[in-house]
Design an enzyme around this catalytic site. Structure first.
Site, PDB file in Angstrom:
ATOM      1  N   GLY A  43      24.390   9.048  -9.388  1.00 21.76           N
ATOM      2  CA  GLY A  43      24.059   8.348  -8.154  1.00 21.76           C
ATOM      3  C   GLY A  43      23.840   9.343  -7.030  1.00 21.76           C
ATOM      4  O   GLY A  43      24.369  10.461  -7.071  1.00 21.76           O
ATOM      5  N   GLN A  48      23.306  11.916   1.575  1.00 23.44           N
ATOM      6  CA  GLN A  48      23.612  13.144   0.832  1.00 23.44           C
ATOM      7  C   GLN A  48      22.449  14.117   0.802  1.00 23.44           C
ATOM      8  O   GLN A  48      22.602  15.247   0.345  1.00 23.44           O
ATOM      9  CB  GLN A  48      24.038  12.816  -0.597  1.00 23.44           C
ATOM     10  CG  GLN A  48      25.387  12.153  -0.684  1.00 23.44           C
ATOM     11  CD  GLN A  48      25.756  11.891  -2.116  1.00 23.44           C
ATOM     12  OE1 GLN A  48      25.383  10.867  -2.688  1.00 23.44           O
ATOM     13  NE2 GLN A  48      26.477  12.831  -2.715  1.00 23.44           N
ATOM     14  N   CYS A  88      31.630  13.960  -6.929  1.00 24.14           N
ATOM     15  CA  CYS A  88      30.586  13.711  -5.937  1.00 24.14           C
ATOM     16  C   CYS A  88      29.717  14.951  -5.810  1.00 24.14           C
ATOM     17  O   CYS A  88      30.227  16.066  -5.719  1.00 24.14           O
ATOM     18  CB  CYS A  88      31.225  13.362  -4.592  1.00 24.14           C
ATOM     19  SG  CYS A  88      30.033  13.050  -3.269  1.00 24.14           S
ATOM     20  N   LEU A  89      28.398  14.750  -5.793  1.00 23.73           N
ATOM     21  CA  LEU A  89      27.474  15.875  -5.695  1.00 23.73           C
ATOM     22  C   LEU A  89      27.628  16.648  -4.383  1.00 23.73           C
ATOM     23  O   LEU A  89      27.269  17.817  -4.312  1.00 23.73           O
ATOM     24  CB  LEU A  89      26.029  15.388  -5.852  1.00 23.73           C
ATOM     25  CG  LEU A  89      25.686  14.811  -7.226  1.00 23.73           C
ATOM     26  CD1 LEU A  89      24.260  14.273  -7.245  1.00 23.73           C
ATOM     27  CD2 LEU A  89      25.898  15.839  -8.325  1.00 23.73           C
ATOM     28  N   HIS A 130      30.796   3.869  -4.891  1.00 23.47           N
ATOM     29  CA  HIS A 130      30.787   5.243  -4.386  1.00 23.47           C
ATOM     30  C   HIS A 130      29.590   5.468  -3.451  1.00 23.47           C
ATOM     31  O   HIS A 130      29.738   5.986  -2.349  1.00 23.47           O
ATOM     32  CB  HIS A 130      30.742   6.220  -5.572  1.00 23.47           C
ATOM     33  CG  HIS A 130      30.726   7.653  -5.179  1.00 23.47           C
ATOM     34  ND1 HIS A 130      31.820   8.468  -5.342  1.00 23.47           N
ATOM     35  CD2 HIS A 130      29.754   8.429  -4.632  1.00 23.47           C
ATOM     36  CE1 HIS A 130      31.514   9.692  -4.915  1.00 23.47           C
ATOM     37  NE2 HIS A 130      30.270   9.688  -4.482  1.00 23.47           N
ATOM     38  N   GLU A 131      28.393   5.069  -3.905  1.00 27.58           N
ATOM     39  CA  GLU A 131      27.186   5.296  -3.097  1.00 27.58           C
ATOM     40  C   GLU A 131      27.178   4.420  -1.849  1.00 27.58           C
ATOM     41  O   GLU A 131      26.744   4.859  -0.782  1.00 27.58           O
ATOM     42  CB  GLU A 131      25.927   5.083  -3.934  1.00 27.58           C
ATOM     43  CG  GLU A 131      25.810   5.986  -5.158  1.00 27.58           C
ATOM     44  CD  GLU A 131      26.051   7.466  -4.901  1.00 27.58           C
ATOM     45  OE1 GLU A 131      25.796   7.960  -3.792  1.00 27.58           O
ATOM     46  OE2 GLU A 131      26.522   8.150  -5.834  1.00 27.58           O
ATOM     47  N   HIS A 134      29.092   6.043   0.818  1.00 24.52           N
ATOM     48  CA  HIS A 134      28.307   7.073   1.522  1.00 24.52           C
ATOM     49  C   HIS A 134      27.491   6.466   2.663  1.00 24.52           C
ATOM     50  O   HIS A 134      27.362   7.069   3.720  1.00 24.52           O
ATOM     51  CB  HIS A 134      27.354   7.793   0.558  1.00 24.52           C
ATOM     52  CG  HIS A 134      27.974   8.944  -0.152  1.00 24.52           C
ATOM     53  ND1 HIS A 134      28.463  10.054   0.495  1.00 24.52           N
ATOM     54  CD2 HIS A 134      28.193   9.164  -1.470  1.00 24.52           C
ATOM     55  CE1 HIS A 134      28.951  10.912  -0.382  1.00 24.52           C
ATOM     56  NE2 HIS A 134      28.794  10.385  -1.594  1.00 24.52           N
TER      57      HIS A 134
END
Length: 170
Positions: A43, A48, A88-89, A130-131, A134
């Site tokens: 994701g 991000q 997380c990226l 999660h997304e 963000h």
């Protein structure tokens, strides 16, 4: 386009609703999809990559199709509880067990402007939550237990030391 790292302020900002779907939005979504796959993520939210709009991509199966782009998403129902490892990226190298709902029902718009209803569970439900966090300026470190947060405090301080006000990206 690059993935931004913590503590870039865009990660803490509430993203604005996307009011128009045009060629530029489609191009950026395509770039995000490519970037997410290069980084081996499932994701990626627009903040991000430094783009503060309510759009994210989820591709748990790795199929790379437009149907994995969600615009102005909202979770309308959740159920159950699952405590699983999450990363997380924007926090490379950091993972922790996070409690999330096991199942969700959500609504969003596609790149074609169609409203869709999504039902997801397991990894897909976790990725949605999660997304969406963000897009609201919330990060997975905010959901860590105090002991897990303490265990990664040195890594967070290193991210903060490296940041120095300039965008840090991969």
């Amino acid at each position: 386009m690059n993935i931004v790292f913590y503590p870039d302020p865009v990660l803490r900002s509430k993203a604005k609703p996307l009011t128009e779907i045009n060629r530029e939005v489609c191009r950026k979504a395509e770039e995000m999809m490519e970037l997410m796959h290069q980084a081996q993520g499932v994701g990626l939210a627009a903040p991000q990559v430094g783009w503060s709009v309510r759009l994210f991509i989820i591709d748990v199966e790795g199929t790379r199709c437009d149907e994995k782009v969600f615009i102005n998403p909202v979770i309308i129902e959740d159920d159950g509880e699952l405590n699983k490892e999450e990363g997380c990226l924007s926090f490379p190298g950091i993972t922790s067990r996070i409690i999330r709902a096991q199942r969700i029902r959500a609504e969003a718009y596609t790149l074609k402007g169609q409203k869709v209803e999504i039902e997801a569970e397991g990894l897909a439900a976790r990725a949605w939550q999660h997304e969406l966090d963000h897009l609201n300026g919330d990060l997975f470190i905010d959901k860590m237990s105090p002991s897990n947060r303490l265990a990664i405090s040195h890594q967070l301080k290193e991210f903060e030391r490296l940041y120095k006000g300039a965008r840090v990206s991969v």
